[in-house]
Design a protein around this motif. Structure first.
Motif, PDB file in Angstrom:
ATOM      1  N   SER A  50       0.826  -1.196   0.000  1.00 31.39           N
ATOM      2  CA  SER A  50       0.000   0.000   0.000  1.00 31.39           C
ATOM      3  C   SER A  50       0.862   1.247   0.000  1.00 31.39           C
ATOM      4  N   HIS A  51       0.295   2.331  -0.535  1.00 32.14           N
ATOM      5  CA  HIS A  51       0.960   3.629  -0.547  1.00 32.14           C
ATOM      6  C   HIS A  51      -0.072   4.705  -0.232  1.00 32.14           C
ATOM      7  N   THR A  52       0.405   5.777   0.373  1.00 32.26           N
ATOM      8  CA  THR A  52      -0.457   6.889   0.726  1.00 32.26           C
ATOM      9  C   THR A  52      -0.152   8.085  -0.160  1.00 32.26           C
ATOM     10  N   VAL A  53      -1.204   8.740  -0.682  1.00 35.98           N
ATOM     11  CA  VAL A  53      -1.030   9.921  -1.510  1.00 35.98           C
ATOM     12  C   VAL A  53      -1.996  11.008  -1.049  1.00 35.98           C
ATOM     13  N   ASP A  54      -1.593  12.254  -1.242  1.00 36.10           N
ATOM     14  CA  ASP A  54      -2.480  13.403  -1.045  1.00 36.10           C
ATOM     15  C   ASP A  54      -3.044  13.789  -2.407  1.00 36.10           C
ATOM     16  N   ILE A  55      -4.350  14.032  -2.465  1.00 36.61           N
ATOM     17  CA  ILE A  55      -4.996  14.402  -3.714  1.00 36.61           C
ATOM     18  C   ILE A  55      -5.792  15.682  -3.494  1.00 36.61           C
ATOM     19  N   ASP A  56      -5.364  16.765  -4.138  1.00 30.10           N
ATOM     20  CA  ASP A  56      -6.106  18.025  -4.092  1.00 30.10           C
ATOM     21  C   ASP A  56      -7.045  18.062  -5.288  1.00 30.10           C
ATOM     22  N   ILE A  57      -8.326  18.357  -5.027  1.00 33.54           N
ATOM     23  CA  ILE A  57      -9.361  18.310  -6.063  1.00 33.54           C
ATOM     24  C   ILE A  57     -10.023  19.675  -6.195  1.00 33.54           C
TER      25      ILE A  57
END
Length: 210
Positions: A50-57
């Motif tokens: 697993s990997h964690t990402v930040d997603i700005d929308i």
């Protein structure tokens, strides 16, 4: 999911829907323009990684969507712009720029997930998933609770909503799991014309999506 994990690893080192594409109306009391800060944990079930990402929308419903994906220490992974049926996105670690007609296969080079880009907007705006084979149901609160695409064994669940608008979304399929936390949306926003415009960076390879 191998593509997404490769991209992230490289960046660290560096209710029912038919076949017709109908735009569901926004829930009563909702908003057309909004932006969200989100965090997602994406898991490859086969590899058990697993990997964690930040997603700005940023969204201007129902036609325009912008997503900025970042990994550890804010390292840029990808930028995406959706304008109606036109999709463009950049994968920075690979120095590749993709453009073409949006479809369920658009994100395959990035995430290997057969989810139409429009449905990322549906998830953010709490509207039914669009496309063939989707069925959706509301919860006791009258808000969207779950959508299923039985033929592809893909499920989307909206969970743990708060009065302020925070929510968790669980997206599952045969080979992947995505746990997505949305902070409360910012709705007093104004977007510039270039917000939803994405051009190929110099020296990036341009690939036409089919």
């Amino acid at each position: 999911m191998k593509r997404l994990f490769f991209v992230l690893a490289a960046s660290v080192v560096l209710v029912s829907c038919g076949t017709k594409q109908v735009k569901p109306p926004l829930p009563q009391g909702s908003y057309q323009k909004a932006q969200w800060e989100t965090k997602a944990v994406v898991r490859d079930l086969k590899a058990n990684k697993s990997h964690t990402v930040d997603i700005d929308i940023q969204g201007d419903y129902p036609e325009k969507l912008r997503m900025e994906v970042k990994a550890f220490m804010g390292t840029a992974v990808a930028s995406l712009a959706l304008n109606s049926e036109d999709i463009r996105y950049t994968i920075y670690p690979q120095k590749k720029f993709f453009e073409g007609h949006a479809s369920e296969g658009s994100f395959m080079p990035l995430m290997n997930i057969p989810l139409h880009p429009r449905n990322f907007m549906s998830i953010a705006y709490d509207t039914p998933m669009r496309g063939a084979g989707w069925t959706c149901a509301k919860g006791p609160d009258g808000l969207l609770a779950e959508c299923n695409q039985v033929g592809k064994s893909i499920k989307v669940q909206w969970q743990e909503r708060t009065p302020e608008g925070q929510k968790k979304v669980l997206i599952t399929g045969p080979t992947f799991e995505m746990r997505w936390l949305f902070k409360p949306p910012q709705t007093e926003v104004q977007f510039k014309d270039e917000t939803f415009v994405l051009m190929a960076p110099p020296e990036f390879k341009t690939i036409q999506l089919k």
